[in-house]
Scaffold this active site. Structure first.
Site, PDB file in Angstrom:
ATOM      1  N   SER A 147     -20.693 -19.013 -40.034  1.00 24.42           N
ATOM      2  CA  SER A 147     -19.345 -19.557 -40.164  1.00 24.42           C
ATOM      3  C   SER A 147     -19.045 -20.389 -38.928  1.00 24.42           C
ATOM      4  O   SER A 147     -19.713 -20.246 -37.896  1.00 24.42           O
ATOM      5  CB  SER A 147     -18.343 -18.394 -40.265  1.00 24.42           C
ATOM      6  OG  SER A 147     -17.021 -18.825 -40.051  1.00 24.42           O
ATOM      7  N   TYR A 160     -13.961 -10.608 -38.136  1.00 26.10           N
ATOM      8  CA  TYR A 160     -14.801 -11.605 -38.800  1.00 26.10           C
ATOM      9  C   TYR A 160     -15.523 -12.480 -37.778  1.00 26.10           C
ATOM     10  O   TYR A 160     -16.734 -12.705 -37.881  1.00 26.10           O
ATOM     11  CB  TYR A 160     -13.925 -12.457 -39.707  1.00 26.10           C
ATOM     12  CG  TYR A 160     -14.658 -13.499 -40.519  1.00 26.10           C
ATOM     13  CD1 TYR A 160     -15.336 -13.148 -41.680  1.00 26.10           C
ATOM     14  CD2 TYR A 160     -14.639 -14.845 -40.141  1.00 26.10           C
ATOM     15  CE1 TYR A 160     -15.995 -14.107 -42.444  1.00 26.10           C
ATOM     16  CE2 TYR A 160     -15.295 -15.807 -40.906  1.00 26.10           C
ATOM     17  CZ  TYR A 160     -15.969 -15.427 -42.048  1.00 26.10           C
ATOM     18  OH  TYR A 160     -16.611 -16.390 -42.793  1.00 26.10           O
TER      19      TYR A 160
END
Length: 266
Positions: A147, A160
């Site tokens: 990501s 995250y």
């Protein structure tokens, strides 16, 4: 041999975790279009069936397995079954994951551990399970879905971002430890992708203006748009194919240039 042949995945077996829908489903479709046999998993039986139905509707003969990527014993059992049913896994796409948006001071240790367990430990467990057979075969591709949060911090995604930063380093470590066995481990770092889940963030406001978050993303992205799932297809096929045999430990950011851009002066 034509250079295009290096991108062929004919006779390759690809396991894409969490690919009943979303980005995982689209990546699986792109690998299939290059010739791969598709195997996927889900942890929820209802989602697994919906995934099977979606693949069938797309004309893809995919094979679904129900197991939890954070359960090492269940993963080991599932990989043995997949190898028995289809052969050694050539391509593992570690796609399964979750995100929780909550300020850090409101995030419990239990919240944090759950995200790390699914988004990082699960990827380790999956890689560890497929590596022995890849080593024996003398080749293999592991693609971790990272990501932009592998590089950047952002409020409300502490778990995250921590997991995706760790996944970047897990990618590099797998490369370091198993590159000699002709195994390539790379990552794809999607930018902001237009999916049904992000559709509310792209809806026009009552006055016809863009949603504030939509305005923010467009202003920060040199490409001037959200990405599409199709934008990830080429990267996935490249990293899964022989065309990337000397690419290892690399994170390929498919983000429209957002990580390269400081933004316009106000």
């Amino acid at each position: 041999m034509s250079i295009l042949n290096k991108f062929s995945l004919t006779n390759k077996i690809a396991l894409v975790t969490g690919a009943s829908y979303g980005i995982g489903f689209e990546i699986a479709k792109s690998l299939y279009s290059a010739g791969a046999k598709i195997v996927f998993n889900d942890v929820i039986s209802e989602n697994l069936q919906k995934g099977l139905d979606a693949y069938k509707a797309a004309g893809i003969d995919a094979h679904g397995y129900l197991f939890d990527i954070t359960d090492d014993m269940a993963v080991e059992k599932a990989i043995k079954q997949i190898e028995k049913d289809h052969g050694i896994i050539d391509i593992l796409v570690n796609n399964a994951g979750i995100i929780q948006r909550k300020p850090m001071l409101e995030t419990t240790a239990e919240d944090y551990r759950k995200i790390i367990d699914i988004d990082l430990t699960g990827q380790f467990i999956m890689a560890k399970a497929v590596l022995p057979s890849m080593i024996k075969k003398g080749s293999g591709k592991i693609i971790n879905i990272c990501s932009m949060m592998s590089e950047l911090g952002r409020e409300t995604v502490v778990g995250y971002a921590s997991a995706k930063g760790g996944l970047k380093m897990l990618t590099k470590n797998i490369c370091s430890e198993f590159g000699h066995a002709n195994i390539q481990c790379n990552g794809i770092g999607p930018g902001y992708i237009a999916t049904p889940q992000t559709a509310p963030l792209r809806e026009k406001q009552a006055d016809g203006s863009r949603h504030p978050f939509d305005q923010f993303i467009i202003a920060k992205t040199p490409a001037g748009r959200w990405g599409t799932t199709d934008d990830l297809a080429g990267a996935a096929v490249f990293l899964a194919s022989e065309a990337s045999n000397f690419v290892n430990g690399h994170i390929l950011y498919v983000d429209g240039g957002i990580l390269a851009y400081i933004g316009k002066q106000p």
